[in-house]
Design a protein around this motif. Structure first.
Motif, short mmCIF file in Angstrom:
data_model
loop_
_atom_site.label_atom_id
_atom_site.label_comp_id
_atom_site.label_asym_id
_atom_site.label_seq_id
_atom_site.Cartn_x
_atom_site.Cartn_y
_atom_site.Cartn_z
N ASP A 84 0.85 -1.03 0.01
CA ASP A 84 -0.13 -0.04 0.01
C ASP A 84 0.75 1.20 -0.08
O ASP A 84 2.13 1.04 0.11
CB ASP A 84 -0.79 -0.07 1.23
N ASN A 85 0.07 2.27 -0.43
CA ASN A 85 1.26 3.77 -0.41
C ASN A 85 1.93 4.13 0.89
O ASN A 85 1.29 3.92 2.01
CB ASN A 85 0.02 4.99 -0.40
N ALA A 244 -2.28 10.51 -1.47
CA ALA A 244 -1.80 9.31 -2.29
C ALA A 244 -2.46 8.16 -1.82
O ALA A 244 -1.88 7.78 -0.75
CB ALA A 244 -0.29 9.30 -2.02
N TYR A 245 -3.67 7.80 -2.09
CA TYR A 245 -4.17 6.74 -1.86
C TYR A 245 -4.60 5.69 -3.05
O TYR A 245 -5.11 4.50 -2.59
CB TYR A 245 -5.42 7.09 -1.30
N ASN A 269 0.34 13.76 0.79
CA ASN A 269 -0.19 13.02 2.09
C ASN A 269 -0.45 11.73 1.80
O ASN A 269 -1.37 11.46 1.13
CB ASN A 269 -1.39 13.96 2.38
N VAL A 270 0.02 10.87 2.70
CA VAL A 270 -0.08 9.32 2.64
C VAL A 270 -0.93 8.90 3.87
O VAL A 270 -0.57 9.14 4.91
CB VAL A 270 1.23 8.68 2.69
N ASP A 280 -8.53 10.19 7.01
CA ASP A 280 -7.57 11.02 6.60
C ASP A 280 -7.89 12.04 5.75
O ASP A 280 -7.30 13.16 5.78
CB ASP A 280 -6.29 10.11 6.31
N LEU A 281 -8.70 11.84 4.62
CA LEU A 281 -9.03 12.86 3.75
C LEU A 281 -9.52 14.08 4.18
O LEU A 281 -9.27 15.17 3.81
CB LEU A 281 -10.15 12.15 2.80
N ARG A 282 -10.35 13.97 5.48
CA ARG A 282 -10.88 15.28 6.08
C ARG A 282 -9.89 15.97 6.45
O ARG A 282 -9.60 17.37 6.74
CB ARG A 282 -11.99 14.82 7.04
#
Length: 652
Positions: A84-85, A244-245, A269-270, A280-282
C-alpha cells in the motif's frame, strides 16, 4: 547506454528535443536546493502526521540509492515494488530510479502466482515490499523463483529475527546508504546526475483482460511531458495538496504522487492505511483529488445514508437545497445562466448545506476534482457539481501516462471527455479508433515487438478505443474497439457502453452484458452488497448472506427496474431482455476481473457458461453448483438456486 528492452532504436533518435539532464532525480534535487524546508511528504503514523521536507526527501532517496547499489542493484535491473502507499516505498522507487534501475510496481492485493508471473517475465531478482504480508507471499513462491535473492521490507512488524533468508529491513539499508554517502563525499552529486531523461523511470503493466499483462515502460521524458501538458491545460497547479491513496501499481499514482509532485512541488499526503483513508482525507483537505466513478458513486451513497439517519431539520434543509442546486446545474449545462436571486439562494445553500457537506467529505479545499477510468453516472456527476465541486472527466491510458484529454472548466459535458491537452494530438481513424500523439506517448511494450507494432503506427498510439468528436470538437469515448460485437441479426453493440451505464445504479457493482451471436442481449449482474444491504434493511427485508440477498424477489425486482431504465434510454435493439443476479461478486482472485476491475470476458463466459445457457433457454431459474475455496485451501461445492429475471415477458 544499457540494453533497452523496448526498442532497438536509440531513444535519443525518437525524442531529439528532450534534454538528457531533465530527470525526476534532478528535479527532486532542485526542490531540495530551492525549497529545502518546504514539506514534500506527510504520512500518518499511529494517528500522528509525520512531515518530510524536500531536503529530507532527497537525502532519503539518495541514501536508499547508495544502499541499493551496495546490494548489487544497478542500471537496467528490474525491481519489484509492492504494498500500500507508504512514504518510504515512494523514496525507494526514486532511489532505484536514481541508479537507472527500473521499479516494477505490483498491486498490493496481487496473489503470489501473479507476483511470480511478473518476476519471471521481467527477470526480477530483488523486491521492495511494504510488510510481512508481502514478504510471506514472495516467500511462498520463492522455490520457483530462486533468482529472487533480496527482499527489502518497510514495516518490520512480525518479521524481525523471523525474516526469511535474503530478507532485511529497508531501515537497515537506509542506514548503510547514509554511512556510504558520508564516507564517499562525491557520491551524492554522482547519484543525482546519473539518470537520463531517456532512461525508463517505471515499468507499469496493462490490465491483462485478454491474457498476460504487458509491460509498459515509461521514460522520464514521457511522464514529465504528460505532467507539463496537463499543467499547461490548468489540470495541475504548483504547490497542490495531494492525497496518495491510489494503488502504487496504477499509472495515475506514479503520474500524480511522484512525477507531478516533484515537477510542481506538491505536498503528498499518505494516509495511515486504506481503512483510515476517508477519515484522513478530511484532515488532509486536498486541493487536488482524483477518484474513479465507482468511488464518487460510493461517496454519494454514503452521503445519502447519512442524510437518511440525520435529524428532521437537517433533512428538510437538504431536501430543499439539493434539488435546487441540481436544477441550477442542469440549466448551466443547457447554457442558461442563473438569475441574481438564484445566485443569492445558492449562496445561502452553500452556507447551510453544500459547504458543510464538502467539509464532511474532506473536499472543502478541492479546486481540481477529477474522474476517469470509465463513464460516470449522470446523477453522480451532477450531484457533486451541484455540491459546488468543479468535477471534470479526463481520458488516458498507461501508454500515455494517463494524461491526454480532459474537460476544461468551460467545457463541461455529460457525454464527452473533453479536448486534448496542449502537446497532445488526437484523431479518429477510418475504423473509428481513437489515435493519440505526443511526448507523453510511450515508445513500445517491454520485450514485445508484436504488441508494439500493433499499438504504435507512424508515431500515433492506437488506443484500442472507439470514439468520435462531437459538433463542438470534444472527444466522445464509445468503448473498447475490440469489444464491438454483433447480435445474431447483425446489430452492432459495445458491451462496455451498456455496462457502464448500468453501473451508474447504486444497486449494481458489476455487470457483464452477453449477446454476441445471440438473438437478444442479457446480463449477469453482481449487486452492490453494501448499498443493497442498506436498502433491504430500511425495508425490513431479511437476509443472511450476499448469495441470499441477491436472490430475494425484491432485489431481483430492484435490478429489473434499473435495467428497465437503461432500456428506456437506449435504442430498442440494444435493450437487455433477461438477466441473472450472480450469487457472488466478480473477484480478481478468481480471475474474473483485473485488479482495476475490468472484466475478463473469456473467464466469465467459460465459468458461467451453464448460467448463460439457462438464460437463453428461457428458464426461470437454475440450480448452479458453485466452486468455493476455503481458507485452508481446500475446495468444495455449494448448490445455489439463481433466479432469472425477464423484461420481455418471455417473448424473444
Amino acid at each position: 547506454m544499457q540494453h533497452d528492452p523496448v526498442t532497438a532504436r536509440d531513444p535519443r533518435m525518437l525524442h531529439p528535443d528532450w534534454k538528457p539532464e531533465d530527470t525526476l532525480i534532478a528535479l527532486l534535487a532542485r526542490n531540495a536546493r530551492e525549497h529545502p524546508d518546504r514539506v514534500a511528504l506527510r504520512e500518518r503514523d499511529h494517528g500522528i502526521w509525520q512531515q518530510t521536507t524536500w531536503a529530507e526527501y532527497l537525502d532519503e532517496v539518495l541514501s536508499l540509492a547508495a544502499g541499493f547499489e551496495a546490494e548489487g542493484i544497478g542500471p537496467g535491473d528490474i525491481v519489484l515494488v509492492t504494498g500500500d502507499n507508504r512514504a518510504r516505498l515512494y523514496a525507494a522507487t526514486l532511489g532505484l530510479i536514481a541508479l537507472r534501475a527500473v521499479p516494477s510496481p505490483a498491486y498490493s492485493d496481487a496473489r503470489p502466482e501473479e507476483l511470480l508471473d511478473q518476476m519471471t517475465r521481467e527477470g526480477i531478482r530483488a523486491a521492495v515490499v511494504e510488510d510481512q504480508e508481502q514478504v510471506d507471499k514472495l516467500e511462498s513462491v520463492r522455490d520457483r523463483r530462486p533468482e529472487l535473492a533480496r527482499i527489502l521490507y518497510d514495516d518490520p512488524r512480525g518479521l524481525g529475527d523471523k525474516a526469511p533468508a535474503g530478507a532485511s529491513a529497508l531501515s537497515d539499508l537506509l542506514a548503510r546508504g547514509r554511512a556510504r554517502l558520508k564516507a564517499e563525499p562525491g557520491l551524492r552529486d554522482d547519484l543525482v546526475s546519473r539518470a537520463s531523461v531517456f532512461d525508463i523511470a517505471v515499468l507499469l503493466h496493462s490490465s491483462g483482460t485478454t491474457g498476460a499483462p504487458k509491460g509498459i515502460p515509461l521514460r522520464h521524458g514521457h511522464v514529465l511531458s504528460g505532467v507539463r501538458n496537463a499543467a499547461a491545460a490548468g489540470y495541475f497547479r504548483e504547490g497542490e495538496e495531494h492525497m496518495a491513496y491510489l494503488p502504487m501499481a496504477w499509472v495515475g499514482d506514479f503520474s500524480f504522487s511522484i512525477a507531478a509532485a516533484i515537477e510542481l512541488k506538491f505536498t503528498v499526503n499518505v494516509p495511515e492505511n486504506q481503512e483510515t483513508a476517508l477519515h484522513d482525507l478530511r484532515e488532509i483537505a486536498p486541493t487536488l483529488y482524483f477518484a474513479s466513478p465507482r468511488a464518487w458513486s460510493a461517496m454519494l451513497t454514503r452521503v445519502q445514508v447519512g442524510i437518511a439517519e440525520t435529524s428532521g431539520l437537517k433533512r428538510k434543509l437538504y431536501d430543499h437545497f439539493m434539488p435546487f442546486a441540481l436544477k441550477l446545474e442542469r440549466e448551466k449545462l443547457e447554457g442558461r445562466s442563473p438569475s441574481a436571486l438564484q445566485k443569492l439562494w445558492r449562496g445561502v445553500g452553500d452556507a447551510v448545506i453544500y459547504g458543510p457537506l464538502r467539509d464532511q467529505l474532506g473536499l472543502r479545499r478541492v479546486a481540481r476534482p477529477y474522474t476517469a477510468g470509465e463513464a460516470i453516472g449522470e446523477d453522480v456527476f451532477l450531484y457533486f457539481r451541484a455540491l459546488g465541486l468543479n468535477l471534470r472527466q479526463f481520458y488516458g491510458q498507461t501508454e500515455n501516462c494517463a494524461l491526454a484529454v480532459a474537460q476544461s472548466s468551460e467545457d463541461i459535458s455529460l457525454t464527452t471527455v473533453g479536448r486534448p491537452f496542449p502537446g497532445v494530438e488526437a484523431k479518429i481513424d477510418e475504423s473509428g479508433e481513437i489515435l493519440l500523439k505526443g511526448g507523453n506517448i510511450f515508445d513500445g511494450y517491454f520485450e514485445n515487438e508484436k504488441a508494439t507494432a500493433e499499438s504504435l503506427r507512424d508515431g500515433w498510439l492506437c488506443t484500442g478505443d472507439a470514439g468520435q468528436f462531437d459538433a463542438d470538437g470534444q472527444l466522445v469515448v464509445l468503448g473498447r474497439l475490440s469489444e464491438v460485437m454483433h447480435k445474431a441479426d447483425g446489430t452492432r453493440f459495445i458491451p462496455t457502453y451498456l455496462e457502464n451505464r448500468l453501473k451508474f445504479a447504486p444497486a449494481i457493482r458489476d455487470v457483464c452484458v452477453i449477446g454476441k451471436e445471440r438473438g437478444f442481449l442479457s446480463a449477469i449482474v453482481c449487486i452492490d452488497f453494501s448499498a443493497v444491504g442498506q436498502w433491504a434493511q430500511e425495508r425490513g427485508i431479511p437476509y443472511t448472506s450476499y448469495a441470499e440477498l441477491s436472490q430475494r424477489p425484491e432485489v431481483v425486482d430492484l435490478v429489473r427496474g434499473e435495467i428497465a431504465r437503461l432500456n428506456a434510454a437506449v435504442p430498442a435493439e440494444l435493450s437487455i431482455d433477461r438477466f441473472v443476479n450472480l450469487h457472488k461478486e466478480f473477484d480478481p482472485d478468481d480471475g474474473e476481473v483485473t485488479r482495476t476491475r475490468k472484466l475478463k470476458r473469456g473467464v466469465i463466459d467459460a465459468r458461467y457458461g451453464q448460467i448463460i445457457e439457462a438464460v437463453y433457454e428461457a428458464r426461470d431459474e437454475i440450480e448452479y453448483e458453485a466452486q468455493i475455496t476455503y481458507e485452508t485451501g481446500e475446495t468444495g461445492v455449494l448448490t445455489r438456486t439463481l433466479k432469472i429475471g425477464d423484461l420481455k415477458g418471455g417473448q424473444h
